[in-house]
Design a protein around this motif. Structure first.
Motif, PDB file in Angstrom:
ATOM      1  N   CYS A  45       0.831  -1.203   0.000  1.00  0.00           N
ATOM      2  CA  CYS A  45       0.000   0.000   0.000  1.00  0.00           C
ATOM      3  C   CYS A  45       0.869   1.257   0.000  1.00  0.00           C
ATOM      4  O   CYS A  45       0.949   1.959  -0.997  1.00  0.00           O
ATOM      5  CB  CYS A  45      -0.941  -0.039   1.193  1.00  0.00           C
ATOM      6  SG  CYS A  45      -2.065   1.356   1.246  1.00  0.00           S
ATOM      7  N   TRP A  74      -1.009   3.638  -3.967  1.00  0.00           N
ATOM      8  CA  TRP A  74      -0.580   2.272  -3.677  1.00  0.00           C
ATOM      9  C   TRP A  74       0.747   2.005  -4.367  1.00  0.00           C
ATOM     10  O   TRP A  74       0.914   2.296  -5.567  1.00  0.00           O
ATOM     11  CB  TRP A  74      -1.636   1.262  -4.144  1.00  0.00           C
ATOM     12  CG  TRP A  74      -2.717   1.095  -3.127  1.00  0.00           C
ATOM     13  CD1 TRP A  74      -3.629   2.045  -2.752  1.00  0.00           C
ATOM     14  CD2 TRP A  74      -2.970  -0.063  -2.329  1.00  0.00           C
ATOM     15  NE1 TRP A  74      -4.439   1.531  -1.756  1.00  0.00           N
ATOM     16  CE2 TRP A  74      -4.074   0.249  -1.484  1.00  0.00           C
ATOM     17  CE3 TRP A  74      -2.384  -1.332  -2.247  1.00  0.00           C
ATOM     18  CZ2 TRP A  74      -4.578  -0.676  -0.569  1.00  0.00           C
ATOM     19  CZ3 TRP A  74      -2.908  -2.247  -1.335  1.00  0.00           C
ATOM     20  CH2 TRP A  74      -3.985  -1.916  -0.503  1.00  0.00           C
ATOM     21  N   ARG A  80      -4.575  -3.248  -4.719  1.00  0.00           N
ATOM     22  CA  ARG A  80      -5.572  -2.351  -4.134  1.00  0.00           C
ATOM     23  C   ARG A  80      -6.975  -2.948  -4.289  1.00  0.00           C
ATOM     24  O   ARG A  80      -7.424  -3.204  -5.407  1.00  0.00           O
ATOM     25  CB  ARG A  80      -5.510  -1.012  -4.867  1.00  0.00           C
ATOM     26  CG  ARG A  80      -6.382   0.081  -4.302  1.00  0.00           C
ATOM     27  CD  ARG A  80      -6.262   1.293  -5.240  1.00  0.00           C
ATOM     28  NE  ARG A  80      -6.829   2.498  -4.696  1.00  0.00           N
ATOM     29  CZ  ARG A  80      -8.130   2.820  -4.781  1.00  0.00           C
ATOM     30  NH1 ARG A  80      -8.975   1.984  -5.354  1.00  0.00           N
ATOM     31  NH2 ARG A  80      -8.559   3.957  -4.282  1.00  0.00           N
ATOM     32  N   TRP A  84     -11.544  -0.345  -1.516  1.00  0.00           N
ATOM     33  CA  TRP A  84     -10.593   0.148  -0.517  1.00  0.00           C
ATOM     34  C   TRP A  84     -11.097   1.430   0.123  1.00  0.00           C
ATOM     35  O   TRP A  84     -11.540   2.351  -0.566  1.00  0.00           O
ATOM     36  CB  TRP A  84      -9.242   0.404  -1.189  1.00  0.00           C
ATOM     37  CG  TRP A  84      -8.178   0.817  -0.221  1.00  0.00           C
ATOM     38  CD1 TRP A  84      -7.761   0.128   0.865  1.00  0.00           C
ATOM     39  CD2 TRP A  84      -7.385   2.014  -0.270  1.00  0.00           C
ATOM     40  NE1 TRP A  84      -6.747   0.818   1.500  1.00  0.00           N
ATOM     41  CE2 TRP A  84      -6.505   1.980   0.828  1.00  0.00           C
ATOM     42  CE3 TRP A  84      -7.350   3.109  -1.141  1.00  0.00           C
ATOM     43  CZ2 TRP A  84      -5.580   2.991   1.074  1.00  0.00           C
ATOM     44  CZ3 TRP A  84      -6.435   4.124  -0.884  1.00  0.00           C
ATOM     45  CH2 TRP A  84      -5.556   4.054   0.209  1.00  0.00           C
TER      46      TRP A  84
END
Ligand SMILES: [Zn+2]
Length: 98
Positions: A45, A74, A80, A84
């Protein structure tokens, strides 16, 4: 040999799978083990690689602030999740590293 430690040893205080910078947690790969950074475990991330400099809350706040200021991109966009939620994720940052 397949790793089964994730199943046989649940995360504990000495076993951190939560990124101290962004709160990302895959629940499997630890960023910290027995108080030592798991070097090479780069957060997909925020892109942070745990190091001994990550034992400072101020240092972590700097890293987090920089990451957020850049748009919270990210490091590994393919990881991702579609749904999210950055606010949900940062809530998982352990209280002592906020
Ligand atoms: Zn992270």
């Amino acid at each position: 040999m397949p790793s089964e430690r994730g199943l046989s040893q649940p995360p504990g205080p000495e076993w951190e799978t939560v990124c101290r910078v962004c709160g990302y947690d895959d629940g499997v790969e630890p960023f910290w083990e027995t108080g030592r950074p798991n070097e090479g475990a780069i957060c997909p991330c925020c892109g942070n690689e745990p190091s001994m400099s990550d034992v400072s809350v101020m240092g972590l706040r700097n890293l987090r602030g920089y990451w957020l200021g850049q748009g919270a991109c990210w490091d590994s966009p393919s990881s991702r999740p579609k749904d999210w939620d950055i606010l949900e994720q940062v809530k998982r940052i352990p209280a002592e590293w906020r």
